[in-house]
Write a protein that holds these residues in place. Structure first.
Motif, PDB file in Angstrom:
ATOM      1  N   GLU A 137      87.885-126.113  46.635  1.00 48.39           N
ATOM      2  CA  GLU A 137      87.654-126.841  47.885  1.00 48.39           C
ATOM      3  C   GLU A 137      86.968-125.961  48.918  1.00 48.39           C
ATOM      4  OE1 GLU A 137      91.724-128.079  48.648  1.00 48.39           O
ATOM      5  OE2 GLU A 137      91.196-130.141  48.185  1.00 48.39           O
ATOM      6  N   THR A 138      87.442-124.731  49.049  1.00 49.33           N
ATOM      7  CA  THR A 138      86.861-123.785  50.008  1.00 49.33           C
ATOM      8  C   THR A 138      85.410-123.475  49.664  1.00 49.33           C
ATOM      9  OG1 THR A 138      89.015-122.794  50.441  1.00 49.33           O
ATOM     10  CG2 THR A 138      87.089-121.470  50.997  1.00 49.33           C
ATOM     11  N   ASN A 139      85.144-123.163  48.406  1.00 49.38           N
ATOM     12  CA  ASN A 139      83.787-122.826  47.966  1.00 49.38           C
ATOM     13  C   ASN A 139      82.827-123.995  48.158  1.00 49.38           C
ATOM     14  OD1 ASN A 139      84.768-120.338  47.203  1.00 49.38           O
ATOM     15  ND2 ASN A 139      84.728-120.755  45.016  1.00 49.38           N
ATOM     16  N   TYR A 140      83.278-125.197  47.837  1.00 54.83           N
ATOM     17  CA  TYR A 140      82.432-126.378  47.959  1.00 54.83           C
ATOM     18  C   TYR A 140      82.061-126.630  49.421  1.00 54.83           C
ATOM     19  CZ  TYR A 140      80.655-131.035  46.832  1.00 54.83           C
ATOM     20  OH  TYR A 140      79.849-132.133  46.657  1.00 54.83           O
ATOM     21  N   LEU A 141      83.062-126.538  50.305  1.00 51.24           N
ATOM     22  CA  LEU A 141      82.816-126.755  51.724  1.00 51.24           C
ATOM     23  C   LEU A 141      81.834-125.722  52.279  1.00 51.24           C
ATOM     24  CD1 LEU A 141      83.468-128.307  54.323  1.00 51.24           C
ATOM     25  CD2 LEU A 141      85.428-126.785  54.637  1.00 51.24           C
ATOM     26  N   GLN A 142      82.000-124.474  51.882  1.00 46.38           N
ATOM     27  CA  GLN A 142      81.094-123.420  52.348  1.00 46.38           C
ATOM     28  C   GLN A 142      79.675-123.628  51.840  1.00 46.38           C
ATOM     29  OE1 GLN A 142      82.985-119.785  51.064  1.00 46.38           O
ATOM     30  NE2 GLN A 142      84.354-119.722  52.835  1.00 46.38           N
TER      31      GLN A 142
END
Length: 65
Positions: free
Chosen positions: A39-44
């Motif tokens: 989730e973090t990687n996708y948002l970034q």
């Protein structure tokens, strides 16, 4: 990105004609941290959040009666 995470066993793109999805196979003890990192990687990377579903494998279709 996904296969470099701890517990990741494999990943495959599916449903490309409908926006695309990725099916990731992850060892159960690593599932929650894997999801959180994804989730973090996708948002970034893309600037908006993703929709993630956690599922478990079963024996599939069978006759019960």
């Amino acid at each position: 990105m996904t296969l470099q995470q701890p517990g990741a066993l494999g990943a495959k793109m599916i449903g490309e004609g409908f926006g695309g999805s990725v099916l990731c196979l992850v060892k159960k003890p690593f599932a929650l941290p894997f999801i959180e990192q994804l989730e973090t990687n996708y948002l970034q990377k893309f600037g908006f959040s993703s929709t993630l579903y956690s599922i478990h494998m079963s024996n599939g279709v069978s006759i019960l009666a």
